[in-house]
Enzyme design. Structure first.
Site, PDB file in Angstrom:
ATOM      1  N   CYS C  87       6.516  -6.595  53.079  1.00 43.88           N
ATOM      2  CA  CYS C  87       5.168  -7.245  53.728  1.00 43.88           C
ATOM      3  C   CYS C  87       4.485  -8.041  52.638  1.00 43.88           C
ATOM      4  O   CYS C  87       4.990  -8.792  51.972  1.00 43.88           O
ATOM      5  CB  CYS C  87       4.405  -6.261  54.306  1.00 43.88           C
ATOM      6  SG  CYS C  87       3.090  -7.018  55.305  1.00 43.88           S
ATOM      7  N   HIS C 196       8.458  -3.276  57.971  1.00 39.72           N
ATOM      8  CA  HIS C 196       8.238  -2.132  57.243  1.00 39.72           C
ATOM      9  C   HIS C 196       9.191  -0.914  57.457  1.00 39.72           C
ATOM     10  O   HIS C 196       9.007  -0.034  58.175  1.00 39.72           O
ATOM     11  CB  HIS C 196       6.684  -1.371  57.389  1.00 39.72           C
ATOM     12  CG  HIS C 196       5.738  -2.470  57.088  1.00 39.72           C
ATOM     13  ND1 HIS C 196       5.143  -2.223  56.005  1.00 39.72           N
ATOM     14  CD2 HIS C 196       5.296  -3.323  57.659  1.00 39.72           C
ATOM     15  CE1 HIS C 196       4.103  -3.284  55.854  1.00 39.72           C
ATOM     16  NE2 HIS C 196       4.106  -3.883  56.783  1.00 39.72           N
ATOM     17  N   GLU C 198       9.646   1.556  55.407  1.00 36.64           N
ATOM     18  CA  GLU C 198       8.815   2.894  55.098  1.00 36.64           C
ATOM     19  C   GLU C 198       8.256   3.653  56.071  1.00 36.64           C
ATOM     20  O   GLU C 198       7.937   4.609  55.970  1.00 36.64           O
ATOM     21  CB  GLU C 198       8.057   2.548  53.745  1.00 36.64           C
ATOM     22  CG  GLU C 198       6.648   2.013  54.131  1.00 36.64           C
ATOM     23  CD  GLU C 198       6.558   0.524  54.465  1.00 36.64           C
ATOM     24  OE1 GLU C 198       7.640   0.026  54.684  1.00 36.64           O
ATOM     25  OE2 GLU C 198       5.419   0.086  54.443  1.00 36.64           O
TER      26      GLU C 198
END
Ligand SMILES: Nc1ncnc2c1ncn2[C@@H]1O[C@H](COP(=O)(O)OP(=O)(O)O)[C@@H](O)[C@H]1O
Ligand SMILES: [Mg+2]
Lengths: 81, 749, 226, 81
Positions: C87, C196, C198
């Site tokens: 991002c 994302h 994560e």
């Protein structure tokens, strides 16, 4: 103290949804006769000292490397009178 | 212009001052003169006027808010109560949680984006000032009619502002509300809630003590933002015809606030502050007087050391400025260097602006001359208190007599089907994804449940899986019909929502949005709502830990519906046990818990189908709410229920629609023998929920309900890809989804 | 010695804690790096996490790109240091010209947060070897400046060289050209994407899926076997 | 076809976080001597037909009611030559 303006606009070939959104809204608001709208950024820089060629060259570099991303944007430097 | 020093004020007792323009009443001004024994200086007048405004002093609400303390239930969980920046509750394992909801209504009408953005910024600083790391935000919102042109101006701006600020701070948005009603047309409600987490030993309070300790202002530079905003905006009705009353708007800088958060948390970690206060409404006037008032000594401030964005500001303006993203800390001299180092690390400007003195006065100097010399308590904590007259409005009886029972109802299966689709696609019941998809709900990596769910639920400890759940609710239509009951219904709904996720409700925060306190009708609504909420909290055992009052939400003589917004916080020992709303497993049994009466007054159906508001709101039975919560919590803990959804506006059918759509599974429903299909589906009786029970757990679950005396009716099964009500109608999920998800995008573009 | 993966925090970075957690869950040693750091603390790979560094003022990633640590990362990446930009981190990588193209405001002009499916097009990069080419994964997406843009020549070249690493499927959430969600450099050590991973490493939080864990296990395996 | 430019800048008394962020970054990038930076928006409008007084008046209204938020912004209309 002098003011130098840097205008940064998306390159013509890049889609500008912000400008388009404005343009699309205009007729609804009763404004006709605007065939295109592009939206960009305007930076007003207060420059200390004289705005001579050297200073302008520095601002040019600054615009090229920092204020604009030349992959997508064009920029224009002008001294405000 | 000569500086209006204390000395000058003593020498020129007859100088006329603009106290009336600053919103002070004659007797209030008299009192200031009496306290000081002379006329106030311009700077003193600025401080008193802003601190004695309705917004800062709670002068009209105080006498009613007292009940929250007086009737507070015995609770071991309460660590810090009302009166501090935010209340703090013990959630176990050494953790404390602080949460609070606040309003930013008027500014959001004037400038939706910045008004809403700075509303988020303000509540986050409140939570930070308690010593906590902010971990989540929520946004209860009320707008005018969904199809009104001004809603198209206000709503997208408000949502973009909340998202723009909260997303940039890295705080997950885990829930909120969106309600449309034409009563909010000129007075949208923008409430913002923040939750913070800390260890018990990290709790900080706003007080200045220790002679010689330094007062440090840090964060953004001070500019001309919102000068007079607090007193003018919050204490007078906003009136378009007097543009001079438009305050300078405050502009938020979320990046600066993010730095302020990280910087402050690092300062807390190293235990460098004695007291701390955020700067919100009333800016430095508030922070310095509150810190000094709560502390043991006095305070001396050199105002010309305050870093300015606009060098032309006068001392009065500096004192009143509401520039955002600023904090004020009291620091022992030996810690000042380290404090400054941490600020430097985070690119945060920090300046020693004064120190704690051994006197009992707040003294402020400008270029060496004294411009303020006041007893700080008189500014911060001993402002005027009003016993405003209140009276039950004469229209209340007629409103309650206008019973919803007389409205024509859908009778055939086809008519019921159409009514369901009309309800599902109405702006208040439809999916809020157009709004909530603009909020980051994942950041920080602890979001277990977020919208659309009954409550937001976050993990606060990765090892133990300890978590907290928060829900906010408020139904202005119910409160209009009966403010006492309406406030309790808001409380009951939020309480039920928290329990539905499996969390045990612990504490309450509230934002009371009302009309003008100078109108006896609005004041009666306020008094009744406070009484209802206080009684309700006592009955449920959940103390009010803090909140906010927003008055003057009215245009001309017409006030908004009285709108108490209630937030309930709960704790769950193991977030893996949480219960979502989604129907996920075919074959599981759907049980309706609680009793359904014919209660349609103020209902979503009466609004959507008939644009009607009248009669009485649903009854409240708080003992029943407690029992229901116990069942929901046990069911979750012991693995007896896999889904739960509380019933509120829109009744049973709305809850079914939401659970089906969330899980992508249909349901086959059978109306219990002898019951009226319409009433069963659309009534809004409180104290109810639906749950999905695995067949293997059915006996255990019904035994538990039976043993504890909670009515539990098996009403159907999760099955297929339609919502089918036997003998009445069937609606494919695709059709429901289109109506449910399409409504807001088609209204808002 | 354990494998050290650095996670850089700029002022305004938001997902650094999540990235550190993801590294830990994958089994590597997470190493926080600060934008002013003048050394890389012997990390074996670097993650540039998401957020709004410097508020995304001016342009997303434009100011962070000039931080001291980016000088080290830029030169390290050219020598093969594995770098993952997520991002805002992806935006920093394009602003640093470690990856071609640029990121623009979403075509619908709104911030968008959703569960996004993407197809892993290139499973040979340092960060994607635990996936298979063509595999669809679903991970959170959340941004306002996520519209990937480059000129036609660059796009053709990326396609020809297999450097389009991820493509949006189902729905293009922001108007990215050719549905591009992420790209890699020629060597495959530098990867950037808008969604994302994560936020998708634990079954409980976020979307409740763990489709993003593969990024972190991929790099760990690569480094351990190196 | 003529081009009319509308520049929209935050009012001087209003905080400009974007301009500030740029200004703070400049010295780090080696650009000194810029004492203030303000960042605003620039709209380029392509106008059909003559840009006479009536057209300019309309654009003025459009800028005032739509392009700029006059609660916090000032705007300037000029015809590009
Ligand atoms: N403004 C908002 N911001 C964030 N979440 C919202 C907002 N409005 C509604 N939601 C979420 O959408 C879901 C549905 O809202 P609502 O129907 O009001 O819930 P309930 O009836 O259970 O109180 C909830 O998860 C709620 O938190
Ligand atoms: Mg609910």
């Amino acid at each position: 103290m002098a003011r130098v303006v840097v205008d940064v606009m998306l390159k013509p070939e890049i889609l500008d949804p912000q400008g388009q959104a404005v343009q699309r809204a205009l007729p609804r608001l009763g404004f006709n006769g605007i065939s295109d709208v592009r939206q960009g950024k305007r930076f007003e820089l207060e420059v200390e000292g004289p705005v001579d060629e050297a200073a302008l060259a520095r601002i040019h570099t600054m615009a090229e490397t920092f204020l604009a991303n030349t992959v997508i944007e064009d920029f224009f430097v002008k001294v405000e009178s | 212009m000569t500086l209006d020093t204390v000395k000058h004020a003593e020498q020129t007792p007859d100088t006329p001052l603009p106290w009336a323009e600053l919103g002070l009443k004659p007797d209030e001004y008299e009192r200031i003169v009496e306290i000081l024994g002379r006329r106030p200086t311009g700077a003193e007048l600025a401080m008193y006027s802003v601190m004695w405004s309705e917004h800062c002093s709670y002068k009209s609400s105080k006498v009613h808010l007292r009940q929250f303390g007086e009737k507070a239930p015995q609770s071991d969980a309460m660590l810090v109560g009302i009166g501090e920046n935010a209340g703090v509750v013990d959630v176990g394992q050494g953790y404390a949680v602080t949460f609070k909801v606040e309003s930013h209504n008027h500014p959001s009408y004037v400038e939706p984006y910045q008004g809403a953005a700075t509303g988020v910024g303000g509540i986050v600083r409140d939570i930070l000032a308690m010593g906590a790391r902010p971990v989540a935000v929520m946004d209860p919102l009320r707008f005018g009619a969904a199809d009104h042109p001004d809603t198209k101006r206000v709503l997208p701006g408000v949502v973009a502002g909340i998202g723009g600020y909260g997303n940039c701070l890295g705080l997950p948005n885990i829930g909120g509300e969106v309600v449309f009603d034409s009563c909010y047309q000129g007075n949208p409600l923008v409430n913002a809630l923040c939750v913070g987490v800390m260890k018990h030993e990290d709790i900080h309070l706003a007080k200045a003590s220790g002679t010689g300790n330094k007062v440090i202002l840090y964060g953004a530079r001070t500019g001309g933002d919102g000068i007079g905003g607090v007193s003018v905006l919050a204490s007078e009705t906003f009136d378009d015809s007097k543009p001079t009353k438009r305050p300078a708007v405050q502009v938020g800088d979320p990046f600066q606030e993010k730095l302020l958060i990280e910087c402050t948390l690092e300062i807390f970690r190293e235990k460098l502050v004695v007291g701390i206060q955020d700067l919100g409404g009333a800016g430095l006037s508030c922070a310095t007087s509150e810190l000094a008032s709560a502390g043991s000594g006095g305070m001396r401030v050199e105002l010309d050391t305050v870093p300015l964005r606009d060098a032309t500001l006068s001392p009065e303006e500096i004192l009143m400025s509401e520039s955002q993203e600023r904090m004020c800390a009291v620091v022992e001299p030996q810690h000042v260097d380290r404090f400054m180092e941490i600020c430097e690390k985070w690119d945060v400007i920090a300046t020693v602006i004064g120190e704690v003195t051994d006197g009992n006065r707040l003294e402020i100097f400008w270029h060496g001359e004294q411009i303020v010399d006041v007893p700080p308590r008189t500014v911060a904590h001993e402002g005027p208190v009003y016993q405003r007259p209140y009276a039950r409005p004469e229209w209340q009886d007629a409103l309650q007599a206008d019973d919803a029972a007389k409205l024509s109802r859908p009778a055939s299966g086809d008519e019921l089907r159409a009514a369901v689709l009309q309800l599902t696609g109405s702006p208040n019941q439809a999916s809020k994804a157009w709004i909530t998809d603009q909020y980051d709900r994942f950041v920080l990596g602890n979001t277990v449940l977020s919208q659309p769910e009954d409550a937001g639920l976050i993990r606060i400890d990765e090892e133990s899986n300890l978590g907290v759940a928060v829900a906010t609710d408020g139904n202005g239509r119910y409160a209009k019909l009966d403010p006492y009951t309406g406030a309790q219904l808001a409380l009951a709904e939020a309480y039920r929502n928290v329990a539905a996720t499996g969390a045990r409700p612990l504490a309450v925060t509230d934002c009371l949005n009302f009309g003008s306190p100078e109108d006896p009708s609005a004041m009666w609504q306020f008094a009744e709502a406070c009484r209802g909420l206080a009684d309700g909290c006592l009955a449920l055992g959940t103390p009010v830990t803090g909140g906010n009052v927003s008055f003057y939400n009215q245009t001309g003589d017409v006030a908004i519906h009285p709108t108490p917004v209630v937030g309930v916080l709960g704790v769950i020992d193991d977030v893996t046990r949480r219960t979502p709303i989604a129907f996920a497993e075919e074959g599981q049994l759907i049980y309706l818990l609680g009793e359904t009466r014919e209660e349609l007054g103020g209902s979503a159906w009466s609004q959507v189908a008939h644009d009607h508001l009248g009669g009485l709101p649903p009854q409240v039975d708080l003992e029943r709410e407690k029992l229901l919560a116990e069942i929901l919590i046990s069911g979750s803990r012991d693995g007896m229920i896999d889904a739960a959804h509380d019933l509120s506006d829109g009744g049973l059918v709305q809850a079914l629609v939401e659970s089906c759509l969330k899980g992508g599974k249909g349901a086959r429903i059978v109306i219990p023998d002898g019951d009226d299909a319409f009433v069963t589906l659309f009534s809004e009786s409180a104290g109810r929920a639906i749950v999905a029970v695995p067949r293997s757990e059915e006996l255990r679950f019904t035994d538990m309900c039976g043993a504890r005396g909670l009515p539990a009716t098996r009403i159907g099964v999760i099955d297929g890809d339609a919502l089918a009500v036997q003998g009445q109608f069937e609606i494919p999920l695709d059709e429901l989804r289109e109506v449910y998800e399409g409504a807001l995008p088609s209204l808002l573009g | 010695m354990s494998t050290r993966i650095g996670v850089v925090s700029f002022p305004g970075t938001l997902d650094d804690r999540d990235a550190l957690r993801a590294v830990r869950i994958a089994g590597a040693e997470p190493v926080p790096l600060w934008h002013r750091d003048k050394d890389l603390k012997q990390v074996d790979a670097v993650v540039l996490p998401g957020g709004f560094s410097y508020g995304d003022y001016l342009r997303a990633g434009a100011i962070s790109r000039f931080s001291p640590i980016m000088e080290l990362i830029i030169s390290g990446a050219k020598d093969g240091l594995p770098v993952l930009g997520i991002c805002n981190g992806f935006q920093v990588l394009t602003e640093s010209h470690l990856l071609p193209g640029a990121m623009l405001r979403n075509n619908h002009l709104h911030f968008i947060c959703r569960d996004q499916t993407l197809r892993v097009e290139n499973a040979n990069t340092a960060w994607t070897s635990d996936y298979t080419a063509g595999q669809e994964i679903s991970i959170p997406l959340k941004n306002i400046d996520g519209r990937y843009t480059a000129d036609e020549r660059t796009l053709d070249q990326l396609e020809a060289e297999g450097r389009v690493a991820f493509r949006y499927t189902g729905m293009n959430p922001n108007g990215s050209l050719r549905d591009i969600a992420g790209i890699t450099n020629e060597a495959g050590n530098v990867v950037g994407l808008m969604p994302h991973p994560e936020h998708a490493v634990e079954p409980l939080v976020g979307t409740g899926r763990t489709d993003g864990l593969g990024f972190f296990t991929s790099i760990l395996k690569r480094l351990v076997s190196a």
